[in-house]
Design an enzyme around this catalytic site. Sequence first.
Site, short mmCIF file in Angstrom:
data_model
loop_
_atom_site.label_atom_id
_atom_site.label_comp_id
_atom_site.label_asym_id
_atom_site.label_seq_id
_atom_site.Cartn_x
_atom_site.Cartn_y
_atom_site.Cartn_z
N ASN A 10 0.85 -1.19 0.00
CA ASN A 10 0.00 0.00 0.00
C ASN A 10 0.89 1.24 0.00
O ASN A 10 1.40 1.63 1.05
CB ASN A 10 -0.91 -0.05 1.24
CG ASN A 10 -1.83 1.15 1.32
OD1 ASN A 10 -1.90 1.96 0.39
ND2 ASN A 10 -2.53 1.29 2.45
N LYS A 12 0.03 4.22 -0.42
CA LYS A 12 -0.71 5.38 0.10
C LYS A 12 -0.47 6.60 -0.82
O LYS A 12 -0.30 6.42 -2.01
CB LYS A 12 -0.31 5.66 1.55
CG LYS A 12 -0.41 4.39 2.41
CD LYS A 12 -0.35 4.63 3.88
CE LYS A 12 -0.46 3.30 4.60
NZ LYS A 12 -0.52 3.43 6.05
N HIS A 96 -9.88 1.05 4.33
CA HIS A 96 -8.64 1.26 5.07
C HIS A 96 -8.92 2.21 6.24
O HIS A 96 -9.73 3.13 6.14
CB HIS A 96 -7.56 1.85 4.14
CG HIS A 96 -6.22 1.86 4.79
ND1 HIS A 96 -5.84 2.84 5.67
CD2 HIS A 96 -5.18 0.99 4.71
CE1 HIS A 96 -4.61 2.57 6.11
NE2 HIS A 96 -4.19 1.45 5.53
N GLU A 98 -7.38 4.64 7.37
CA GLU A 98 -7.21 6.07 7.08
C GLU A 98 -8.45 6.63 6.37
O GLU A 98 -8.82 7.78 6.56
CB GLU A 98 -5.93 6.28 6.25
CG GLU A 98 -4.69 6.12 7.13
CD GLU A 98 -3.46 5.58 6.41
OE1 GLU A 98 -3.41 5.61 5.17
OE2 GLU A 98 -2.54 5.11 7.12
N GLU A 166 -6.06 -5.01 10.20
CA GLU A 166 -5.03 -4.00 10.47
C GLU A 166 -5.40 -3.23 11.72
O GLU A 166 -6.20 -2.27 11.67
CB GLU A 166 -4.95 -3.02 9.29
CG GLU A 166 -4.57 -3.65 7.98
CD GLU A 166 -3.97 -2.62 7.02
OE1 GLU A 166 -2.82 -2.76 6.68
OE2 GLU A 166 -4.69 -1.68 6.65
N GLY A 172 1.63 2.32 10.74
CA GLY A 172 2.57 3.44 10.63
C GLY A 172 3.21 3.85 11.94
O GLY A 172 3.79 4.92 12.04
N SER A 212 2.73 -2.05 10.45
CA SER A 212 4.16 -2.06 10.79
C SER A 212 4.85 -3.38 10.45
O SER A 212 5.78 -3.79 11.15
CB SER A 212 4.37 -1.68 12.26
OG SER A 212 3.97 -0.34 12.47
P1 PGA Z 1 2.27 0.34 7.70
O1 PGA Z 1 0.84 0.53 6.99
O2 PGA Z 1 2.86 -0.96 7.17
O3 PGA Z 1 3.08 1.54 7.30
O4 PGA Z 1 2.02 0.25 9.16
C1 PGA Z 1 0.00 -0.57 6.75
C2 PGA Z 1 -1.26 -0.10 6.06
O5 PGA Z 1 -1.72 1.00 6.33
O6 PGA Z 1 -1.83 -0.83 5.24
#
Ligand code: PGA
Length: 253
Positions: A10, A12, A96, A98, A166, A172, A212
Amino acid sequence: MSRTPIIGGNFKCNGTVEGLTKLVSDFDADWRGGLGGVQVVLCPSALHLQHVKGLVSAPGVNVAAQNCIIKEGAFTGEISAGQIKDLGLGWVVLGHSERRTIYGETDAIVGEKVKVALSKGLSVIACIGETLKEREAGDTLTVCYRQLSAIAANVSDWSRVVIAYEPVWAIGTGKVATPEQAQDVHAALRKWISANVNGSTASSVRIQYGGSVNAKNCASLWSKPDIDGFLVGGASLKPEFKTIVRSAQKSKL
Ligand code: PGA
């Protein structure tokens, strides 16, 4: 039952044409000899979808949009499932955290999007997961079941759905769930699907862990029986993404 491992990258809202060309060409060159039975889904920004698609030639590598809207029409700035399909792409990420927390997508909205994306012929990575506050209150499974149930109610074809668990507190933050924490939730989700959909879907549906994931922690997560792959954010923009993909080529003990 053996499930095809699936790793999502991803990206983003990151990347430039130049940077993504380098990154994706390097991945693709590495994977051209085959992915050892692993499926990879790269998720660039909408602006870079067509470019990234053009860079990928390795078999088993797919390109996904990170979101889509429910209806086509007068919705400035949005992209539709039909347009994603029209670009020759087969996948979309929906729900997601976000999108849920920053853009206010409710369970009902995510469910509608899943319905529309499937009806347009796309496959879906549908994301769920609890916040730290919800975990600390002991509500992890209640929240995940609620989000999953809104998705499940809109699924017409489970063979085109991947669930991404997730935990929001792990996204993140560098604070990855332990393999046991992830396994516990994945096993519970499978149980929920068995009780609320059916047993064969529960054993065939793929459940990714995200939050992460990196080159160091992927192998111990991968060792868990109900973890079928990863949805990777930050580390998918780095060469270590190849190590993460390789971790899923190993058979489970
Ligand atoms: P990250 O994000 O690996 O940077 O924690 C995962 C995601 O948002 O799918």
